[in-house]
Design an enzyme around this catalytic site. Structure first.
Site, short mmCIF file in Angstrom:
data_model
loop_
_atom_site.label_atom_id
_atom_site.label_comp_id
_atom_site.label_asym_id
_atom_site.label_seq_id
_atom_site.Cartn_x
_atom_site.Cartn_y
_atom_site.Cartn_z
N HIS A 205 -8.69 -0.41 1.66
CA HIS A 205 -8.52 -1.85 1.89
C HIS A 205 -9.85 -2.59 1.71
CE1 HIS A 205 -4.43 -1.44 3.20
NE2 HIS A 205 -4.68 -0.95 4.39
N THR B 158 0.82 -1.21 0.00
CA THR B 158 0.00 0.00 0.00
C THR B 158 0.86 1.27 0.00
OG1 THR B 158 -1.34 -1.30 1.55
CG2 THR B 158 -2.03 0.99 1.15
N THR B 159 1.82 1.32 0.92
CA THR B 159 2.64 2.52 1.10
C THR B 159 3.43 2.82 -0.18
OG1 THR B 159 2.87 1.81 3.39
CG2 THR B 159 4.30 3.60 2.68
N GLY C 54 11.11 -4.53 3.24
CA GLY C 54 10.79 -4.21 1.85
C GLY C 54 11.42 -5.16 0.85
#
Ligand code: PAP
Length: 345
Positions: free
Chosen positions: A159, A100-101, A313
């Site tokens: 979401h 998402t980020t 990440g």
């Protein structure tokens, strides 16, 4: 199709009064849907996790986690009753901990590149750095309840599963971009995140417990697989409306995936931009390295601390945590759920 140029309206500038007003508004909404929510199946998993099942998916209900009612089932019900999408809106959809980020950062940087230039000199003053990706791109199911009507104009995250989206999003000409992630990596990311949010002094959540709940679909907005399937099928049925990306492909072929994203949201890069390195500059600004460094000081274990959205990440980190047996179980679930669909994992 033309898109509004100015998408920027920072959450960071919300005043205490606005925050208070939002809580008051949420209290009214929670009261409005009380009877409807009471009739739903419920699971009280622990002090931080009270879920109820609505339209096939699990959600928080009422005020939860530090009196925050964001992402509650009542918010979704209110949106279904009231939200009016504009044809120019862009929704960045995802399951939690699935990218998402990153997607918000890319979407924001792409759509606002005329307004916020991205080069070595201006990078430090870019809103993604001075505020955060979640400040720049609000969530439909939380920030749209703010009393500030100019807020959330055009670019929003969500979401909410495809099948529960407000009708106006489904029927209008707005665009939806979904990011999917390997469920095993998402699970490990989610488990770490839940432990980061744990109050000081409370014992850490065991991976075994999170694994068990995840397999049963008992995570917020879960079952994880059904969430992805809804958007995947929509992307096949309506390819001009829904774009289905994966975290892994975005990692592997960032340049081409970012170009695909830009083109889909009506903001293609020109040949000149490709030649002068603009695409690469956006990729670097939105990279894990750049954003995690910018926000690393802000990691106090609350939802409002931006550093908690950055951990490793990477792709495949789940093998460092899951047992062979767990991997086998998750692969079997994915095989069964994604049977006949071109979704891997
Ligand atoms: P959210 O649901 O809380 O918004 P989300 O952004 O979907 O979280 O997912 C967080 C994951 O994306 C983290 O993965 P990890 O736990 O496996 O490390 C986070 O590190 C990763 N992430 C955040 N920003 C980026 C980025 N710019 N590039 C790549 N991965 C990122």
């Amino acid at each position: 199709m033309s898109f509004p140029v100015a998408f920027y309206s920072p959450v960071a500038s919300i005043t205490q009064d606005e925050e208070k007003a939002r809580k008051a508004k949420m209290a009214i909404i929670i009261e409005r849907y009380k009877e409807k929510v009471l009739a739903l199946p419920r699971k009280e998993i622990d002090t931080n996790l009270h879920l109820c099942k609505y339209e096939g998916f699990w959600y928080h209900h009422g005020f939860w986690l530090h009196s925050n009612a964001n992402f509650s089932v009542e918010a979704i019900m209110a949106l279904q009753d009231e939200f009016q999408a504009l044809p120019t809106d862009v929704f960045l959809a995802s399951q939690v901990k699935s990218g998402t980020t990153w997607l918000k950062s890319l979407g924001f940087a792409i759509l606002n590149r005329a307004k916020f230039k991205i080069d070595k000199d201006s990078c430090a003053t870019h809103p993604l750095i001075t505020t955060s990706p979640h400040d720049c791109v609000p969530f439909l199911e939380s920030e749209s309840f703010l009393n500030n009507p100019s807020y959330a104009n055009g670019l929003m995250g969500t979401h909410i599963p495809y099948t529960s989206l407000p009708q106006s999003i489904i029927s209008s000409d707005c665009r939806i971009v979904y990011i999917h992630r390997n469920p095993k990596d998402m699970l490990i990311s989610f488990w770490h995140f839940m432990n980061t949010l744990r109050e000081d002094g409370s014992s850490p959540i065991k991976l075994d417990d999170t694994f068990e709940l995840f397999c049963k679909g008992l995570t917020p907005n879960g079952p994880f697989w059904d969430h992805a399937i809804g958007y995947y099928k929509a992307s096949l049925e309506r390819p001009n409306k829904v774009l289905f990306l994966t975290y892994e492909k975005l990692k592997e072929d960032t340049y081409n995936e970012v170009k695909r994203l830009a083109s889909f949201i009506g903001s293609s890069f020109t040949k000149e931009e490709e030649d002068d390195g603009s695409v690469q500059e956006i990729i670097e600004l939105c990279s894990f390295k750049k954003l995690s460094e910018a926000h690393k000081g802000n990691k106090d274990g609350s939802h409002s601390s931006n550093g908690i959205y950055f951990r490793k990440g990477t792709v495949g980190d789940s093998v460092n945590y899951l047992t062979t047996e767990m991997i086998k179980t998750l692969d079997e679930i994915a095989k069964e759920k994604f049977d006949g669909l071109n979704i891997s994992f």
